[in-house]
Every structure is written in structure tokens, then in C-alpha cells.
Design a protein around this motif. Structure first.
Motif, PDB file in Angstrom:
ATOM      1  N   SER A   1      -0.853   5.384  10.789  1.00 41.90           N
ATOM      2  CA  SER A   1      -1.571   4.481  11.140  1.00 41.90           C
ATOM      3  C   SER A   1      -1.088   2.511  11.061  1.00 41.90           C
ATOM      4  CB  SER A   1      -2.888   4.802  11.034  1.00 41.90           C
ATOM      5  OG  SER A   1      -2.975   3.870   9.799  1.00 41.90           O
TER       6      SER A   1
ATOM      7  N   HIS B   1      -3.050  13.558   5.921  1.00 38.32           N
ATOM      8  CA  HIS B   1      -3.964  12.478   5.804  1.00 38.32           C
ATOM      9  C   HIS B   1      -3.158  11.333   5.562  1.00 38.32           C
ATOM     10  CE1 HIS B   1      -7.920   9.788   4.689  1.00 38.32           C
ATOM     11  NE2 HIS B   1      -7.033   9.297   6.474  1.00 38.32           N
ATOM     12  N   ALA B   2      -2.560  11.941   4.212  1.00 42.37           N
ATOM     13  CA  ALA B   2      -1.861  10.642   4.089  1.00 42.37           C
ATOM     14  C   ALA B   2      -0.523  10.523   4.896  1.00 42.37           C
ATOM     15  CB  ALA B   2      -1.029  11.159   2.371  1.00 42.37           C
TER      16      ALA B   2
ATOM     17  N   ARG C   1       0.637  -1.617   0.215  1.00 43.53           N
ATOM     18  CA  ARG C   1       0.423  -0.020  -0.556  1.00 43.53           C
ATOM     19  C   ARG C   1       0.829   1.226   0.674  1.00 43.53           C
ATOM     20  NH1 ARG C   1      -2.711  -3.000  -1.381  1.00 43.53           N
ATOM     21  NH2 ARG C   1      -5.558  -3.728  -0.719  1.00 43.53           N
TER      22      ARG C   1
ATOM     23  N   ALA D   1      -5.556   9.949  -0.256  1.00 44.55           N
ATOM     24  CA  ALA D   1      -6.045  10.045   1.418  1.00 44.55           C
ATOM     25  C   ALA D   1      -6.917  12.256   0.758  1.00 44.55           C
ATOM     26  CB  ALA D   1      -4.513  11.101   2.002  1.00 44.55           C
TER      27      ALA D   1
ATOM     28  N   VAL E   1      -3.748   4.210  -2.084  1.00 43.79           N
ATOM     29  CA  VAL E   1      -4.612   4.295  -1.218  1.00 43.79           C
ATOM     30  C   VAL E   1      -4.395   6.006  -1.187  1.00 43.79           C
ATOM     31  CG1 VAL E   1      -4.685   2.533  -0.441  1.00 43.79           C
ATOM     32  CG2 VAL E   1      -2.997   4.116   0.546  1.00 43.79           C
TER      33      VAL E   1
ATOM     34  N   GLN F   1      -0.851  11.145   8.027  1.00 41.65           N
ATOM     35  CA  GLN F   1      -1.677   9.620   9.400  1.00 41.65           C
ATOM     36  C   GLN F   1      -1.838   8.139   8.629  1.00 41.65           C
ATOM     37  OE1 GLN F   1      -5.735  10.946   9.966  1.00 41.65           O
ATOM     38  NE2 GLN F   1      -5.188  10.946  12.401  1.00 41.65           N
ATOM     39  N   MET F   2      -2.376   8.657   7.961  1.00 37.49           N
ATOM     40  CA  MET F   2      -1.982   7.262   7.150  1.00 37.49           C
ATOM     41  C   MET F   2      -1.259   6.277   7.431  1.00 37.49           C
ATOM     42  SD  MET F   2      -4.896   7.464   3.455  1.00 37.49           S
ATOM     43  CE  MET F   2      -5.729   5.248   3.832  1.00 37.49           C
ATOM     44  N   THR F   3      -0.520   6.155   6.569  1.00 35.24           N
ATOM     45  CA  THR F   3       1.148   5.962   6.484  1.00 35.24           C
ATOM     46  C   THR F   3       1.428   5.391   8.226  1.00 35.24           C
ATOM     47  OG1 THR F   3       1.680   7.253   4.706  1.00 35.24           O
ATOM     48  CG2 THR F   3       3.469   5.723   5.771  1.00 35.24           C
TER      49      THR F   3
ATOM     50  N   ALA G   1      -0.071   5.307   0.420  1.00 36.47           N
ATOM     51  CA  ALA G   1      -0.469   6.164   0.318  1.00 36.47           C
ATOM     52  C   ALA G   1      -0.036   8.261  -0.058  1.00 36.47           C
ATOM     53  CB  ALA G   1      -1.012   7.279   1.843  1.00 36.47           C
TER      54      ALA G   1
ATOM     55  N   ALA H   1      -2.091   2.022   7.993  1.00 34.59           N
ATOM     56  CA  ALA H   1      -3.066   1.623   6.934  1.00 34.59           C
ATOM     57  C   ALA H   1      -2.425   1.113   5.108  1.00 34.59           C
ATOM     58  CB  ALA H   1      -3.793   2.476   6.370  1.00 34.59           C
TER      59      ALA H   1
END
Length: 259
Positions: A184, A177-178, A137, A172, A170, A180-182, A139, A186
């Protein structure tokens, strides 16, 4: 002292003081300055506002961070922002074209993008490594409305890997947010703003600075909106953004300050 004075003089003095205060013109609190700012500014602008408060203790500044494209639409539709700091000066020009800006768009910085991860050694990665089966994945911010996402797509297209990574992407809402996704889990890797990767909590993991010749420049610009033009505090803060103090904070987070 007469008994009457002992019991009633203090209340009479208090009444006199209250009447005196009522005659003094009231000092109105500073008007709130509302700023819409691109998410890549989340740490740098917070620091700049803190510096500004050292000289303007009564200033009231509220910032909402988000994607530049979406915030442009919000302002056009009447969102009550006094200043707009875009990650792409093109969005500031759009407000000017719509008659929503009180100033011409001004460049305040040029941004950069990086590969970042808190599970892999991002400093040792390149864009070509994103095609590896070990990375499931990736982001990025949504290119349709986030300038950093658009530049991430351009960089991958220039590197010849865009088609190969389609199934891994994925998206964001914005560049913060990108990140944050990384962070976390995701996504294993994110293409995020250098200004976010330089924040101590993220910088400790390292990053790979993407060659800026692979994408169009991230020329970032701001405007004072027609609504904000009525507030003296807005103009004061706009002036502060051009000071050495503000520039030093921007440089600290990896922004390039144009000559």
C-alpha cells in the motif's frame, strides 16, 4: 380416465413421494472444520483446501489467518479451532503443554524470509541497503508474537543493522499485514514470507531471499486440537497434508518440506 383421477391422482402421487422421502434417513451435512493458520499460509493453504475439495466435495473447511502467537492465546482461552498451523512449532508445543492438543506437534514445512517492494528493485537489495537514507520505512511483523517478525529481527541483528534501522521500522500484526503495508506504500520495503512473495501479484516485482543462516529456522508445525479430535474430517485433512499433492503446493510457494 375418470374425472376424479384426472384432478386428484397427481396430488396423491406427490403425497406418496413426500411420505417416501420422509422415511429415508436424513443425510447430515459434513461438520465444519475450523482451522487457525499462520498468515504465511494464506495462499498455499487456500490452494491445498481447493485440491482437497476435489476429492471431498462435501467438506466444509473454514480458515482464519493471523499471527501464531495471538492464535495460540486464543485457543488456550477457548477459541473453537480444530487444527492449528503455526509458523513456529514452539507455539504448537505450547498448546501441547497446556493440554490443548490431541496430537504431538508435527513439522509440515520450513519457511523463508525475503526483502520485497513494489516501488524499489528488491531483487537488487541486501539487508545492508536498508540503512540507506533513500529508504524511510521498513515493514516487519511484530516480533513479540509473529515468528516471521522475530526471524526478521534476528536477520537484521546478525547483519549488524538492527540498531541503525530502529527509526524506520513499522510493525504489522502479522506477516500478511506486513506485505499489505508494503504493497500500500506505508513502507518502501518489507521483510515478508517467501510464500507471500511467490504469489503472482507480488512475485512480478521480484524479491531478495535472505540468507537463512542469519536467523533461527522457521520450523513450522501443526496440531489437531482436543476439540478437533472428535471430527473425522479433521483427521482426513491432516492425512491429506502429508500427500504429494499438498507438498507440491507448499513447494510452489517456496516452503521447504523436511525429509
Amino acid at each position: 380416465m375418470p374425472l376424479f383421477d384426472r384432478f386428484y391422482a397427481p396430488p396423491l402421487r406427490l403425497l406418496g413421494a413426500l411420505l417416501f422421502l420422509l422415511l429415508i434417513p436424513s443425510v447430515q451435512a459434513s461438520e465444519v472444520v475450523r482451522i487457525a493458520a499462520a498468515s504465511d499460509l494464506r495462499y498455499a493453504l487456500d490452494d491445498i483446501i481447493e485440491l482437497y475439495h476435489q476429492a471431498h466435495a462435501d467438506a466444509r473447511i473454514e480458515v482464519i489467518y493471523g499471527s501464531s502467537g495471538k492464535m495460540t492465546t486464543q485457543i488456550i482461552n477457548g477459541a473453537p479451532y480444530d487444527m492449528f498451523f503455526s509458523a513456529d512449532i514452539a507455539f504448537a508445543h505450547k498448546l501441547e503443554e497446556k493440554g490443548m492438543a490431541a496430537t504431538e506437534p508435527a513439522v509440515y514445512a520450513i519457511g523463508r524470509i525475503v526483502l520485497w517492494s513494489n516501488t524499489l528493485d528488491a531483487a537488487g537489495l541486501t539487508l545492508a541497503d536498508l540503512t540507506s537514507d533513500a529508504i524511510k520505512r521498513i515493514a516487519i511483523a511484530q516480533p513479540a508474537h509473529a515468528p516471521y517478525g522475530l526471524r526478521a529481527r534476528e536477520a537484521m541483528q546478525s547483519a549488524g543493522i538492527w540498531e541503525a534501522v530502529q527509526g524506520k521500522l513499522v510493525f504489522a500484526e502479522n506477516i500478511a499485514h506486513a506485505a499489505q503495508m508494503t504493497q500500500s506504500g506505508a513502507a518502501e520495503v518489507g521483510i515478508i514470507a517467501l510464500s507471500l512473495a511467490r504469489f503472482p501479484e507480488l512475485e512480478k516485482y521480484g524479491y531478495y531471499l535472505i540468507d537463512d543462516t542469519l536467523h533461527q529456522p522457521l520450523t513450522q508445525g501443526y496440531v489437531v486440537t482436543r476439540r478437533g479430535a472428535k471430527k473425522p474430517e479433521v483427521w482426513a485433512f491432516a492425512d491429506f497434508m502429508a500427500t504429494d499433492q499438498a507438498h507440491a503446493s507448499m513447494l510452489h510457494y517456496g516452503f521447504v518440506i523436511p525429509e
